[in-house]
Design a protein around this motif. Structure first.
Motif, PDB file in Angstrom:
ATOM      1  N   ALA A  21      -8.590  -0.483   1.010  1.00 14.39           N
ATOM      2  CA  ALA A  21      -7.929   1.347   0.816  1.00 14.39           C
ATOM      3  C   ALA A  21      -6.162   1.609   0.574  1.00 14.39           C
ATOM      4  CB  ALA A  21      -9.080   2.706   0.729  1.00 14.39           C
ATOM      5  N   ALA A  22      -6.795   1.440   2.242  1.00 21.40           N
ATOM      6  CA  ALA A  22      -5.054   1.805   2.573  1.00 21.40           C
ATOM      7  C   ALA A  22      -3.680   1.075   1.922  1.00 21.40           C
ATOM      8  CB  ALA A  22      -4.236   1.158   4.360  1.00 21.40           C
ATOM      9  N   ILE A  23      -4.316  -0.180   1.532  1.00 22.74           N
ATOM     10  CA  ILE A  23      -3.362  -0.820   0.142  1.00 22.74           C
ATOM     11  C   ILE A  23      -3.370  -0.704  -0.776  1.00 22.74           C
ATOM     12  CG2 ILE A  23      -2.638  -3.556  -0.369  1.00 22.74           C
ATOM     13  CD1 ILE A  23      -3.844  -5.126   2.169  1.00 22.74           C
ATOM     14  N   ILE A  24      -3.648  -0.135  -1.359  1.00 20.85           N
ATOM     15  CA  ILE A  24      -4.379   0.397  -2.800  1.00 20.85           C
ATOM     16  C   ILE A  24      -3.660   1.266  -2.605  1.00 20.85           C
ATOM     17  CG2 ILE A  24      -5.753   0.853  -5.067  1.00 20.85           C
ATOM     18  CD1 ILE A  24      -8.251  -1.481  -3.368  1.00 20.85           C
ATOM     19  N   ILE A  25      -3.908   2.852  -1.672  1.00 22.25           N
ATOM     20  CA  ILE A  25      -2.527   3.611  -1.838  1.00 22.25           C
ATOM     21  C   ILE A  25      -1.676   3.928  -1.713  1.00 22.25           C
ATOM     22  CG2 ILE A  25      -3.045   5.975  -0.124  1.00 22.25           C
ATOM     23  CD1 ILE A  25      -5.808   5.644  -0.051  1.00 22.25           C
ATOM     24  N   ALA A  26      -1.468   2.705  -0.738  1.00 21.16           N
ATOM     25  CA  ALA A  26       0.571   2.683  -0.697  1.00 21.16           C
ATOM     26  C   ALA A  26       0.928   1.879  -1.867  1.00 21.16           C
ATOM     27  CB  ALA A  26       0.635   1.459   0.359  1.00 21.16           C
ATOM     28  N   LYS A  27       0.308   1.167  -2.373  1.00 17.32           N
ATOM     29  CA  LYS A  27       1.187   1.221  -3.939  1.00 17.32           C
ATOM     30  C   LYS A  27       0.768   1.637  -4.697  1.00 17.32           C
ATOM     31  CE  LYS A  27       2.021  -2.542  -6.208  1.00 17.32           C
ATOM     32  NZ  LYS A  27       3.096  -3.242  -6.289  1.00 17.32           N
ATOM     33  N   ILE A  28      -0.434   2.667  -4.574  1.00 18.87           N
ATOM     34  CA  ILE A  28      -0.610   3.957  -5.467  1.00 18.87           C
ATOM     35  C   ILE A  28       1.197   4.577  -5.478  1.00 18.87           C
ATOM     36  CG2 ILE A  28      -1.557   5.848  -6.392  1.00 18.87           C
ATOM     37  CD1 ILE A  28      -3.928   3.987  -6.474  1.00 18.87           C
ATOM     38  N   TRP A  29       1.168   4.998  -4.576  1.00 13.74           N
ATOM     39  CA  TRP A  29       2.483   5.187  -3.737  1.00 13.74           C
ATOM     40  C   TRP A  29       3.470   5.194  -3.626  1.00 13.74           C
ATOM     41  CZ3 TRP A  29       1.702  11.114  -3.500  1.00 13.74           C
ATOM     42  CH2 TRP A  29       0.776  11.788  -3.797  1.00 13.74           C
ATOM     43  N   GLY A  30       3.812   4.205  -4.702  1.00  9.22           N
ATOM     44  CA  GLY A  30       5.031   3.779  -4.192  1.00  9.22           C
ATOM     45  C   GLY A  30       5.672   2.469  -2.987  1.00  9.22           C
ATOM     46  N   PHE A  31       4.652   2.030  -2.380  1.00  9.33           N
ATOM     47  CA  PHE A  31       5.432   1.301  -1.114  1.00  9.33           C
ATOM     48  C   PHE A  31       5.441  -0.590  -2.227  1.00  9.33           C
ATOM     49  CE2 PHE A  31       4.286  -2.116   1.766  1.00  9.33           C
ATOM     50  CZ  PHE A  31       4.848  -1.457   2.362  1.00  9.33           C
ATOM     51  N   ASP A  32       6.851  -0.593  -2.011  1.00 13.28           N
ATOM     52  CA  ASP A  32       7.680  -1.236  -2.774  1.00 13.28           C
ATOM     53  C   ASP A  32       6.927  -2.916  -1.660  1.00 13.28           C
ATOM     54  OD1 ASP A  32       8.591  -3.049  -4.403  1.00 13.28           O
ATOM     55  OD2 ASP A  32      10.650  -2.831  -3.305  1.00 13.28           O
ATOM     56  N   LEU A  33       5.931  -3.421  -2.821  1.00 11.97           N
ATOM     57  CA  LEU A  33       5.298  -4.686  -2.744  1.00 11.97           C
ATOM     58  C   LEU A  33       4.320  -5.576  -3.973  1.00 11.97           C
ATOM     59  CD1 LEU A  33       3.456  -5.681   0.027  1.00 11.97           C
ATOM     60  CD2 LEU A  33       1.658  -5.119  -1.191  1.00 11.97           C
ATOM     61  N   PRO A  34       5.324  -6.251  -4.142  1.00 11.40           N
ATOM     62  CA  PRO A  34       5.709  -7.401  -4.694  1.00 11.40           C
ATOM     63  C   PRO A  34       4.203  -7.333  -5.731  1.00 11.40           C
ATOM     64  CG  PRO A  34       7.052  -8.416  -3.605  1.00 11.40           C
ATOM     65  CD  PRO A  34       6.416  -7.129  -2.769  1.00 11.40           C
ATOM     66  N   GLU A  35       3.974  -7.787  -6.429  1.00  8.85           N
ATOM     67  CA  GLU A  35       2.420  -7.654  -7.941  1.00  8.85           C
ATOM     68  C   GLU A  35       1.924  -9.133  -6.561  1.00  8.85           C
ATOM     69  OE1 GLU A  35       1.581  -5.601  -9.632  1.00  8.85           O
ATOM     70  OE2 GLU A  35       2.987  -4.353  -8.783  1.00  8.85           O
ATOM     71  N   ASP A  36       2.390 -10.243  -6.630  1.00 13.03           N
ATOM     72  CA  ASP A  36       1.918 -11.365  -6.142  1.00 13.03           C
ATOM     73  C   ASP A  36       1.579 -11.356  -4.758  1.00 13.03           C
ATOM     74  OD1 ASP A  36       4.613 -11.465  -5.545  1.00 13.03           O
ATOM     75  OD2 ASP A  36       4.644 -14.348  -5.678  1.00 13.03           O
ATOM     76  N   LEU A  37       2.742 -10.799  -4.357  1.00 11.96           N
ATOM     77  CA  LEU A  37       1.704 -10.002  -2.901  1.00 11.96           C
ATOM     78  C   LEU A  37       0.313  -9.378  -2.661  1.00 11.96           C
ATOM     79  CD1 LEU A  37       2.354 -11.050   0.227  1.00 11.96           C
ATOM     80  CD2 LEU A  37       3.962  -9.461  -0.461  1.00 11.96           C
ATOM     81  N   PHE A  38       0.497  -8.280  -3.472  1.00  8.35           N
ATOM     82  CA  PHE A  38      -0.432  -7.717  -3.913  1.00  8.35           C
ATOM     83  C   PHE A  38      -1.648  -8.473  -3.715  1.00  8.35           C
ATOM     84  CE2 PHE A  38      -2.333  -3.796  -5.958  1.00  8.35           C
ATOM     85  CZ  PHE A  38      -3.179  -3.305  -5.366  1.00  8.35           C
ATOM     86  N   PHE A  39      -1.824  -8.377  -4.885  1.00 15.42           N
ATOM     87  CA  PHE A  39      -3.011  -9.355  -5.095  1.00 15.42           C
ATOM     88  C   PHE A  39      -3.634 -10.463  -4.749  1.00 15.42           C
ATOM     89  CE2 PHE A  39      -1.701  -7.294  -9.391  1.00 15.42           C
ATOM     90  CZ  PHE A  39      -2.449  -6.650  -9.706  1.00 15.42           C
ATOM     91  N   LYS A  40      -2.548 -11.082  -4.152  1.00 18.31           N
ATOM     92  CA  LYS A  40      -2.975 -12.177  -2.537  1.00 18.31           C
ATOM     93  C   LYS A  40      -3.852 -11.833  -1.554  1.00 18.31           C
ATOM     94  CE  LYS A  40       0.780 -15.959  -4.258  1.00 18.31           C
ATOM     95  NZ  LYS A  40       1.548 -16.635  -3.283  1.00 18.31           N
ATOM     96  N   ILE A  41      -3.020 -10.679  -1.329  1.00 21.04           N
ATOM     97  CA  ILE A  41      -3.671  -9.404  -0.045  1.00 21.04           C
ATOM     98  C   ILE A  41      -5.217  -9.176  -0.412  1.00 21.04           C
ATOM     99  CG2 ILE A  41      -3.856  -7.721   0.742  1.00 21.04           C
ATOM    100  CD1 ILE A  41      -0.189  -8.331   1.008  1.00 21.04           C
ATOM    101  N   LEU A  42      -5.084  -8.713  -1.733  1.00 19.10           N
ATOM    102  CA  LEU A  42      -6.446  -8.073  -1.908  1.00 19.10           C
ATOM    103  C   LEU A  42      -7.092  -9.265  -2.508  1.00 19.10           C
ATOM    104  CD1 LEU A  42      -5.898  -5.243  -4.106  1.00 19.10           C
ATOM    105  CD2 LEU A  42      -6.589  -5.061  -2.188  1.00 19.10           C
ATOM    106  N   ALA A  43      -6.861 -10.472  -2.807  1.00 15.52           N
ATOM    107  CA  ALA A  43      -7.932 -11.726  -2.792  1.00 15.52           C
ATOM    108  C   ALA A  43      -8.298 -12.228  -1.261  1.00 15.52           C
ATOM    109  CB  ALA A  43      -7.626 -12.697  -3.840  1.00 15.52           C
ATOM    110  N   THR A  44      -7.870 -11.492  -0.462  1.00 14.67           N
ATOM    111  CA  THR A  44      -7.880 -12.316   0.727  1.00 14.67           C
ATOM    112  C   THR A  44      -9.120 -12.033   1.770  1.00 14.67           C
ATOM    113  OG1 THR A  44      -5.806 -13.496   0.754  1.00 14.67           O
ATOM    114  CG2 THR A  44      -6.733 -13.331   3.035  1.00 14.67           C
ATOM    115  N   LEU A  45      -8.290  -9.917   0.853  1.00 16.99           N
ATOM    116  CA  LEU A  45      -9.339 -10.067   2.023  1.00 16.99           C
ATOM    117  C   LEU A  45     -10.995  -9.506   1.223  1.00 16.99           C
ATOM    118  CD1 LEU A  45      -6.765  -6.559   2.548  1.00 16.99           C
ATOM    119  CD2 LEU A  45      -7.803  -7.876   4.109  1.00 16.99           C
ATOM    120  N   GLY A  46     -10.715  -9.244   0.016  1.00 17.41           N
ATOM    121  CA  GLY A  46     -12.124  -9.634  -0.765  1.00 17.41           C
ATOM    122  C   GLY A  46     -12.970 -11.212  -0.111  1.00 17.41           C
TER     123      GLY A  46
END
Length: 75
Positions: A21-46
């Motif tokens: 939830a924190a990572i998604i909220i940070a991404k929504i509010w403009g935290f600069d995280l590359p898309e591939d890294l974002f999805f890798k983190i979400l997949a790992t946590l999933g």
């Protein structure tokens, strides 16, 4: 009532879901995280969430089996 072995898994699950939830909220509010890294983190946590859930179910089933065996309902 929570078994002593379930509590760490439940705390881990809650922590992982909060992290997602924190990572998604940070991404929504403009935290600069590359898309591939974002999805890798979400997949790992999933995957970790699914693993912790699976371990809780297996632990619960094993505990129930042991309880039935201790009470001589099954051999």
């Amino acid at each position: 009532m929570l078994d002593k072995l379930h509590k760490p898994f439940l705390i881990g699950l809650i922590s992982l879901v909060c992290a997602v939830a924190a990572i998604i909220i940070a991404k929504i509010w403009g935290f600069d995280l590359p898309e591939d890294l974002f999805f890798k983190i979400l997949a790992t946590l999933g995957v970790l969430i699914v693993l912790f859930g699976f371990l809780m179910v297996v632990n619960s089933d094993f505990g129930e089996h042991k309880k039935l065996k201790d009470e001589h309902y099954i051999d």
